[in-house]
Write a protein that holds these residues in place. Structure first.
Motif, PDB file in Angstrom:
ATOM      1  N   ARG A 196     -22.969  29.466  46.662  1.00 18.82           N
ATOM      2  CA  ARG A 196     -24.235  29.090  47.309  1.00 18.82           C
ATOM      3  C   ARG A 196     -25.033  28.127  46.426  1.00 18.82           C
ATOM      4  O   ARG A 196     -25.617  27.158  46.927  1.00 18.82           O
ATOM      5  CB  ARG A 196     -25.034  30.350  47.606  1.00 18.82           C
ATOM      6  CG  ARG A 196     -26.468  30.157  48.040  1.00 18.82           C
ATOM      7  CD  ARG A 196     -26.610  29.636  49.464  1.00 18.82           C
ATOM      8  NE  ARG A 196     -27.992  29.352  49.772  1.00 18.82           N
ATOM      9  CZ  ARG A 196     -28.823  30.210  50.353  1.00 18.82           C
ATOM     10  NH1 ARG A 196     -28.411  31.408  50.719  1.00 18.82           N
ATOM     11  NH2 ARG A 196     -30.074  29.852  50.601  1.00 18.82           N
ATOM     12  N   ILE A 197     -25.054  28.378  45.128  1.00 11.87           N
ATOM     13  CA  ILE A 197     -25.778  27.491  44.214  1.00 11.87           C
ATOM     14  C   ILE A 197     -25.190  26.088  44.262  1.00 11.87           C
ATOM     15  O   ILE A 197     -25.923  25.095  44.353  1.00 11.87           O
ATOM     16  CB  ILE A 197     -25.751  28.047  42.771  1.00 11.87           C
ATOM     17  CG1 ILE A 197     -26.596  29.308  42.693  1.00 11.87           C
ATOM     18  CG2 ILE A 197     -26.246  27.005  41.781  1.00 11.87           C
ATOM     19  CD1 ILE A 197     -26.434  30.064  41.385  1.00 11.87           C
ATOM     20  N   ASP A 256     -26.079  24.541  47.679  1.00 10.48           N
ATOM     21  CA  ASP A 256     -27.492  24.154  47.727  1.00 10.48           C
ATOM     22  C   ASP A 256     -27.742  22.895  46.909  1.00 10.48           C
ATOM     23  O   ASP A 256     -28.474  21.998  47.336  1.00 10.48           O
ATOM     24  CB  ASP A 256     -28.389  25.293  47.226  1.00 10.48           C
ATOM     25  CG  ASP A 256     -28.525  26.428  48.231  1.00 10.48           C
ATOM     26  OD1 ASP A 256     -28.102  26.269  49.391  1.00 10.48           O
ATOM     27  OD2 ASP A 256     -29.065  27.486  47.837  1.00 10.48           O
ATOM     28  N   ARG A 257     -27.133  22.834  45.738  1.00 11.47           N
ATOM     29  CA  ARG A 257     -27.299  21.658  44.878  1.00 11.47           C
ATOM     30  C   ARG A 257     -26.810  20.401  45.599  1.00 11.47           C
ATOM     31  O   ARG A 257     -27.462  19.356  45.587  1.00 11.47           O
ATOM     32  CB  ARG A 257     -26.545  21.854  43.569  1.00 11.47           C
ATOM     33  CG  ARG A 257     -26.800  20.768  42.540  1.00 11.47           C
ATOM     34  CD  ARG A 257     -26.050  21.007  41.251  1.00 11.47           C
ATOM     35  NE  ARG A 257     -26.365  22.319  40.690  1.00 11.47           N
ATOM     36  CZ  ARG A 257     -25.479  23.144  40.123  1.00 11.47           C
ATOM     37  NH1 ARG A 257     -24.209  22.779  40.027  1.00 11.47           N
ATOM     38  NH2 ARG A 257     -25.843  24.298  39.645  1.00 11.47           N
ATOM     39  N   ALA A 314     -22.578  34.022  45.586  1.00  7.97           N
ATOM     40  CA  ALA A 314     -23.845  33.487  45.082  1.00  7.97           C
ATOM     41  C   ALA A 314     -23.608  32.206  44.286  1.00  7.97           C
ATOM     42  O   ALA A 314     -24.372  31.244  44.391  1.00  7.97           O
ATOM     43  CB  ALA A 314     -24.559  34.530  44.225  1.00  7.97           C
ATOM     44  N   ARG A 315     -22.534  32.181  43.516  1.00  7.11           N
ATOM     45  CA  ARG A 315     -22.216  30.993  42.731  1.00  7.11           C
ATOM     46  C   ARG A 315     -21.853  29.811  43.641  1.00  7.11           C
ATOM     47  O   ARG A 315     -22.240  28.678  43.391  1.00  7.11           O
ATOM     48  CB  ARG A 315     -21.089  31.296  41.751  1.00  7.11           C
ATOM     49  CG  ARG A 315     -21.535  32.258  40.664  1.00  7.11           C
ATOM     50  CD  ARG A 315     -20.422  32.643  39.745  1.00  7.11           C
ATOM     51  NE  ARG A 315     -20.908  33.570  38.719  1.00  7.11           N
ATOM     52  CZ  ARG A 315     -20.150  34.084  37.781  1.00  7.11           C
ATOM     53  NH1 ARG A 315     -18.871  33.767  37.707  1.00  7.11           N
ATOM     54  NH2 ARG A 315     -20.666  34.924  36.892  1.00  7.11           N
ATOM     55  N   ALA A 336     -25.981  35.420  40.753  1.00 14.82           N
ATOM     56  CA  ALA A 336     -24.936  34.537  40.231  1.00 14.82           C
ATOM     57  C   ALA A 336     -24.831  34.623  38.705  1.00 14.82           C
ATOM     58  O   ALA A 336     -23.769  34.370  38.154  1.00 14.82           O
ATOM     59  CB  ALA A 336     -25.202  33.102  40.665  1.00 14.82           C
ATOM     60  N   ASP A 393     -34.460  32.639  44.079  1.00 10.36           N
ATOM     61  CA  ASP A 393     -34.331  33.283  42.770  1.00 10.36           C
ATOM     62  C   ASP A 393     -33.365  34.460  42.781  1.00 10.36           C
ATOM     63  O   ASP A 393     -32.612  34.655  41.830  1.00 10.36           O
ATOM     64  CB  ASP A 393     -35.698  33.738  42.255  1.00 10.36           C
ATOM     65  CG  ASP A 393     -36.588  32.569  41.870  1.00 10.36           C
ATOM     66  OD1 ASP A 393     -36.048  31.482  41.576  1.00 10.36           O
ATOM     67  OD2 ASP A 393     -37.819  32.749  41.855  1.00 10.36           O
ATOM     68  N   LEU A 445     -29.917  33.220  42.351  1.00 11.60           N
ATOM     69  CA  LEU A 445     -29.698  32.767  40.974  1.00 11.60           C
ATOM     70  C   LEU A 445     -29.455  33.961  40.047  1.00 11.60           C
ATOM     71  O   LEU A 445     -28.581  33.919  39.185  1.00 11.60           O
ATOM     72  CB  LEU A 445     -30.898  31.948  40.488  1.00 11.60           C
ATOM     73  CG  LEU A 445     -31.146  30.627  41.223  1.00 11.60           C
ATOM     74  CD1 LEU A 445     -32.472  30.026  40.796  1.00 11.60           C
ATOM     75  CD2 LEU A 445     -30.003  29.661  40.991  1.00 11.60           C
ATOM     76  N   ARG A 452     -33.327  24.122  47.425  1.00 15.07           N
ATOM     77  CA  ARG A 452     -33.683  25.057  46.362  1.00 15.07           C
ATOM     78  C   ARG A 452     -32.989  26.388  46.636  1.00 15.07           C
ATOM     79  O   ARG A 452     -33.062  26.915  47.754  1.00 15.07           O
ATOM     80  CB  ARG A 452     -35.198  25.268  46.329  1.00 15.07           C
ATOM     81  CG  ARG A 452     -35.631  26.197  45.222  1.00 15.07           C
ATOM     82  CD  ARG A 452     -37.134  26.498  45.315  1.00 15.07           C
ATOM     83  NE  ARG A 452     -37.515  27.495  44.342  1.00 15.07           N
ATOM     84  CZ  ARG A 452     -37.298  28.797  44.456  1.00 15.07           C
ATOM     85  NH1 ARG A 452     -36.694  29.282  45.521  1.00 15.07           N
ATOM     86  NH2 ARG A 452     -37.680  29.637  43.507  1.00 15.07           N
ATOM     87  N   THR A 453     -32.311  26.935  45.640  1.00 11.45           N
ATOM     88  CA  THR A 453     -31.642  28.227  45.769  1.00 11.45           C
ATOM     89  C   THR A 453     -32.656  29.329  45.462  1.00 11.45           C
ATOM     90  O   THR A 453     -33.340  29.266  44.442  1.00 11.45           O
ATOM     91  CB  THR A 453     -30.455  28.336  44.789  1.00 11.45           C
ATOM     92  OG1 THR A 453     -29.566  27.240  45.026  1.00 11.45           O
ATOM     93  CG2 THR A 453     -29.699  29.637  44.977  1.00 11.45           C
TER      94      THR A 453
END
Length: 66
Positions: free
Chosen positions: A39-40, A43-44, A36-37, A58, A52, A55, A49-50
């Motif tokens: 992925r953030i 995405d950035r 998940a981290r 993560a 919710d 988020l 947009r990641t």
């Protein structure tokens, strides 16, 4: 020549025709949090947009987080 019940690499075949179900462990959760981290960050970099739920995942603490 292969013997019955053995693969070429020497691994034995499972006797049961029903595989053992995977049980979730804290290790699996740690892998999910780490993914998940990543992925953030991805995405950035892509300007996306990641979701919710990613988020929130993560934000959970990994073993070793302080």
């Amino acid at each position: 020549m292969e013997s019955q019940g053995m693969h070429a690499d020497g691994a034995a075949e499972r006797e049961s025709k029903y595989p053992i179900k995977h049980l979730a462990s804290s290790y699996d959760r740690g892998v999910q949090i780490a993914a998940a981290r990543v992925r953030i960050i991805t995405d950035r970099g892509l300007g996306k947009r990641t979701p919710d739920w990613i988020l929130q995942l993560a934000a959970e603490k990994l073993a070793g987080d302080y």
